[in-house]
Scaffold this motif. Structure first.
Motif, PDB file in Angstrom:
ATOM      1  N   GLY A  98       0.779  -1.231   0.000  1.00  0.00           N
ATOM      2  CA  GLY A  98       0.000   0.000   0.000  1.00  0.00           C
ATOM      3  C   GLY A  98       0.808   1.278   0.000  1.00  0.00           C
ATOM      4  N   GLY A  99       2.119   1.165   0.099  1.00  0.00           N
ATOM      5  CA  GLY A  99       2.940   2.359   0.047  1.00  0.00           C
ATOM      6  C   GLY A  99       2.955   2.964  -1.339  1.00  0.00           C
ATOM      7  N   GLY A 100       3.511   4.164  -1.436  1.00  0.00           N
ATOM      8  CA  GLY A 100       3.587   4.808  -2.736  1.00  0.00           C
ATOM      9  C   GLY A 100       3.957   6.263  -2.627  1.00  0.00           C
ATOM     10  N   LEU A 101       3.804   6.958  -3.733  1.00  0.00           N
ATOM     11  CA  LEU A 101       4.119   8.389  -3.835  1.00  0.00           C
ATOM     12  C   LEU A 101       2.815   9.174  -3.861  1.00  0.00           C
ATOM     13  N   VAL A 102       2.677  10.095  -2.915  1.00  0.00           N
ATOM     14  CA  VAL A 102       1.472  10.926  -2.848  1.00  0.00           C
ATOM     15  C   VAL A 102       1.868  12.374  -2.627  1.00  0.00           C
ATOM     16  N   GLN A 103       0.908  13.253  -2.846  1.00  0.00           N
ATOM     17  CA  GLN A 103       1.133  14.677  -2.592  1.00  0.00           C
ATOM     18  C   GLN A 103       0.676  15.028  -1.175  1.00  0.00           C
ATOM     19  N   PRO A 104       1.191  16.112  -0.633  1.00  0.00           N
ATOM     20  CA  PRO A 104       0.738  16.549   0.703  1.00  0.00           C
ATOM     21  C   PRO A 104      -0.773  16.706   0.743  1.00  0.00           C
ATOM     22  N   GLY A 105      -1.361  16.248   1.838  1.00  0.00           N
ATOM     23  CA  GLY A 105      -2.800  16.321   2.010  1.00  0.00           C
ATOM     24  C   GLY A 105      -3.554  15.088   1.555  1.00  0.00           C
ATOM     25  N   GLU A 106      -2.898  14.237   0.806  1.00  0.00           N
ATOM     26  CA  GLU A 106      -3.550  13.018   0.315  1.00  0.00           C
ATOM     27  C   GLU A 106      -3.503  11.904   1.362  1.00  0.00           C
TER      28      GLU A 106
ATOM     29  N   MET B  91      -3.816   6.415   6.620  1.00  0.00           N
ATOM     30  CA  MET B  91      -3.048   7.642   6.796  1.00  0.00           C
ATOM     31  C   MET B  91      -3.699   8.759   5.990  1.00  0.00           C
ATOM     32  N   ASN B  92      -4.207   9.754   6.688  1.00  0.00           N
ATOM     33  CA  ASN B  92      -4.852  10.892   6.051  1.00  0.00           C
ATOM     34  C   ASN B  92      -4.026  12.155   6.264  1.00  0.00           C
ATOM     35  N   SER B  93      -4.306  13.151   5.464  1.00  0.00           N
ATOM     36  CA  SER B  93      -3.623  14.453   5.582  1.00  0.00           C
ATOM     37  C   SER B  93      -2.113  14.283   5.670  1.00  0.00           C
ATOM     38  N   LEU B  94      -1.576  13.508   4.767  1.00  0.00           N
ATOM     39  CA  LEU B  94      -0.142  13.228   4.788  1.00  0.00           C
ATOM     40  C   LEU B  94       0.652  14.495   4.544  1.00  0.00           C
ATOM     41  N   ASN B  95       1.786  14.601   5.223  1.00  0.00           N
ATOM     42  CA  ASN B  95       2.683  15.721   5.012  1.00  0.00           C
ATOM     43  C   ASN B  95       4.095  15.222   4.728  1.00  0.00           C
ATOM     44  N   LEU B  96       4.974  16.147   4.398  1.00  0.00           N
ATOM     45  CA  LEU B  96       6.321  15.773   3.961  1.00  0.00           C
ATOM     46  C   LEU B  96       7.057  14.957   5.024  1.00  0.00           C
ATOM     47  N   GLU B  97       6.758  15.265   6.305  1.00  0.00           N
ATOM     48  CA  GLU B  97       7.450  14.580   7.400  1.00  0.00           C
ATOM     49  C   GLU B  97       7.004  13.116   7.578  1.00  0.00           C
TER      50      GLU B  97
ATOM     51  N   VAL C 186       1.078  11.831  14.713  1.00  0.00           N
ATOM     52  CA  VAL C 186       0.090  11.292  13.772  1.00  0.00           C
ATOM     53  C   VAL C 186      -1.317  11.248  14.348  1.00  0.00           C
ATOM     54  N   LYS C 187      -1.471  11.632  15.612  1.00  0.00           N
ATOM     55  CA  LYS C 187      -2.802  11.599  16.233  1.00  0.00           C
ATOM     56  C   LYS C 187      -3.783  12.448  15.458  1.00  0.00           C
TER      57      LYS C 187
ATOM     58  N   GLN D  38       7.554   1.594   1.303  1.00  0.00           N
ATOM     59  CA  GLN D  38       7.997   2.978   1.200  1.00  0.00           C
ATOM     60  C   GLN D  38       6.796   3.904   1.003  1.00  0.00           C
ATOM     61  N   VAL D  39       6.779   4.961   1.793  1.00  0.00           N
ATOM     62  CA  VAL D  39       5.805   6.041   1.615  1.00  0.00           C
ATOM     63  C   VAL D  39       6.579   7.323   1.336  1.00  0.00           C
ATOM     64  N   ILE D  40       6.278   7.953   0.224  1.00  0.00           N
ATOM     65  CA  ILE D  40       6.913   9.220  -0.136  1.00  0.00           C
ATOM     66  C   ILE D  40       5.835  10.266  -0.328  1.00  0.00           C
ATOM     67  N   VAL D  41       5.950  11.334   0.447  1.00  0.00           N
ATOM     68  CA  VAL D  41       5.032  12.468   0.321  1.00  0.00           C
ATOM     69  C   VAL D  41       5.823  13.616  -0.278  1.00  0.00           C
ATOM     70  N   SER D  42       5.423  14.013  -1.459  1.00  0.00           N
ATOM     71  CA  SER D  42       6.186  15.040  -2.175  1.00  0.00           C
ATOM     72  C   SER D  42       5.261  15.856  -3.066  1.00  0.00           C
TER      73      SER D  42
END
Length: 118
Positions: free
Chosen positions: A8-16, A82-88, A63-64, A113-117
């Motif tokens: 389920g990991g992957g590349l997403v944008q912030p907020g996704e 995982m919601n509202s993902l951010n770069l961190e 993450v709360k 791997q989870v990448i938020v970019s």
């Protein structure tokens, strides 16, 4: 043979959002407390969320309110929504199963791997 397989990991944008899954086999899943850890580049592995065998949950402060851990004992699977993902949140996420019974029995997955970019 014991296995914990994350997906389920992957590349997403912030907020996704992303939903990680960890499928277990080779042990009595319902007995075990389950955890999600993550490790970012150059950082220590940190505990993100945990769920006990009785489904009590705990979360890291970072993450709360954004992440939710759940388990399906019928499917031998633990999830991390995982919601509202951010770069961190960028990291490799690992599934962990542990059981205290005359000592600690512990298993790890290989990580996803989870990448938020942006």
């Amino acid at each position: 043979q014991v296995q914990l397989v994350e997906s389920g990991g992957g590349l997403v944008q912030p907020g996704e959002s992303l939903r990680l899954s960890c499928a277990a086999s080779g042990f009595t899943f319902s007995y075990y407390d389950l955890r999600w850890y993550r490790q970012a580049p150059g950082k220590e592995r940190e505990l993100v969320a945990s769920i006990s065998s009785s489904s009590g949950t705990n979360y890291a402060d970072s993450v709360k309110g954004r992440f939710t851990i759940s388990r399906d004992n019928a499917k031998n699977t633990v999830y991390l929504q995982m919601n509202s993902l951010n770069l961190e949140d960028t990291a490799v996420y690992y599934c962990n199963a542990r059981w205290w019974n005359w000592g600690l029995t512990e298993y790890w997955g290989q990580g996803t791997q989870v990448i938020v970019s942006s």
